[in-house]
Write an enzyme that holds these catalytic residues in place. Structure first.
Site: not given
Ligand code: DOR
Ligand code: ZN
Length: 352
Positions: A21, A23-25, A49, A107, A144, A182, A227, A255, A259, A271
């Protein structure tokens, strides 16, 4: 039984882990964060996302190509792509993407649950046809697991989701492979323990290290906010027991959610905790504290591939008991990102 205590191991060699799990952006941020993951992991389940979200097999194929272009030369890393489910997802497109090997999973974000989830699913019953198709073809569903109703307390949103949405879903579609992502509560652990082998969960390093005090005691600490939000200590302890239990239902999913510092340190901070740079060191600290180093390989490298029906990695990595200090910030492309454990010293280090 011998009374002599075992000497603490100085190194640990295991099959190369995967991150189930992540996130790469995109763009410059992606190019800055991909090397951290590719250095440690052979594969990662990449969350869809983005803005706009990755909703089709074609979008996932294009995103995969952009990620591959950011993998440093000499590292062998494969992104495993997911499709972002919406009320309008086409089951045909999903099934084709899965058959072609472009998509590994889909997802489910309940609409409004987290970062870039506005286009998520408004009511799970609207995607019955999609979920039935996924169950039929063996395509895993990553969830999620939080309800989004304004009247539900944010600390109760995971437990409510399990009761109101997940339990009925699993009863309705017992063949569907489900990963509750998560997990943060003892209710999640209890649910997993009672569920069949088609239900699994990922656990992040932060939810093993921190409880909600870390976010609020002594001032608001935005870099500890993600989150689902970290819960009470009792829940953290339940997660530690689950992760280190040896059960095949639980596996590594960071996860990691980068940011930029300015977006976290804000009147309405995003988050997400960016744990990618020292993810393995962070998890291993927990397994070491729980005297469960012998169970780390199953959690990090075996349980995930077995659940997804993929082979475990053949190559090995070694971690050594050498302390490492986590920097206060790392490059995030355009601006800096504060990593999880910033400024702390961890007891293990991945040998490059
Ligand atoms: O803390 C989080 N950040 N929870 C998520 O479900 C998404 C993630 C994000 O993409 O920043
Ligand atoms: Zn996530």
């Amino acid at each position: 039984m011998s009374q002599t205590s075992r000497p603490a191991p100085e190194s640990l060699t295991i099959r190369r882990p995967d991150d189930w799990h992540l996130h790469f952006r995109d763009g410059a941020t992606m190019r800055a964060v991909v090397p951290h993951t590719a250095r440690q992991f052979a594969r990662a389940i990449v969350m869809p996302n983005l803005s706009p979200p990755v909703t089709t097999a074609q979008m996932a194929a294009n995103y995969r190509a952009r990620i591959m272009a950011a993998v440093p030369e000499g590292l062998d890393f494969a992104p495993l792509m997911t499709a972002y489910l919406t009320d309008d997802t086409d089951p045909e497109d999903l099934a084709r993407g899965f058959a072609d090997g472009v998509l590994t999973a889909a997802k489910l974000y309940p609409a409004g649950a987290t970062t870039n989830s506005a286009s998520g699913v408004t009511d799970i019953r609207r995607i019955d046809a999609v979920l039935e198709r996924m169950a039929a073809i063996g395509m895993p569903l990553c969830i999620h697991g939080e309800v989004t109703d304004a009247e539900v307390d944010i600390f109760d949103r995971e437990a409510e989701f399990i009761e109101r949405v997940l339990a009925p879903l699993v009863a309705r579609l017992p063949q569907l492979k489900v990963i509750l992502e998560h997990i943060t509560t003892e209710q999640a652990v209890d649910f997993l323990e009672a569920a069949g082998p088609q239900v699994a969960a990922t656990i992040t390093p932060q939810h093993l290290h921190i409880n909600r005090n870390a976010i609020l005691v002594g001032g608001i600490r935005p870099h500890m906010f993600c989150l689902p939000v970290a819960k009470r200590e009792r829940h953290r302890l339940a997660l530690r027991r689950a992760a280190t239990s040896g059960s095949a239902k639980y596996f590594l999913g960071t996860d990691s959610a980068p940011h930029h510092r300015r977006d976290k340190e804000s009147a309405c901070g995003c988050a997400g905790i960016f744990n990618a740079p020292f993810a393995l060191e962070s998890y291993l600290a927990v397994f070491d504290e729980e005297d469960a180093l012998d169970r780390f390989e199953a959690f990090a490298s075996l349980n995930g591939p077995r659940f997804y029906g993929l082979p475990a990695n053949e190559d090995r990595i070694t971690l050594e008991r050498v302390s490492v200090t986590v920097p206060d910030e790392v490059s995030g492309g355009e601006t800096a990102i504060v990593p999880f454990h910033a400024g702390e010293t961890l007891a293990w280090r991945l040998v490059d």
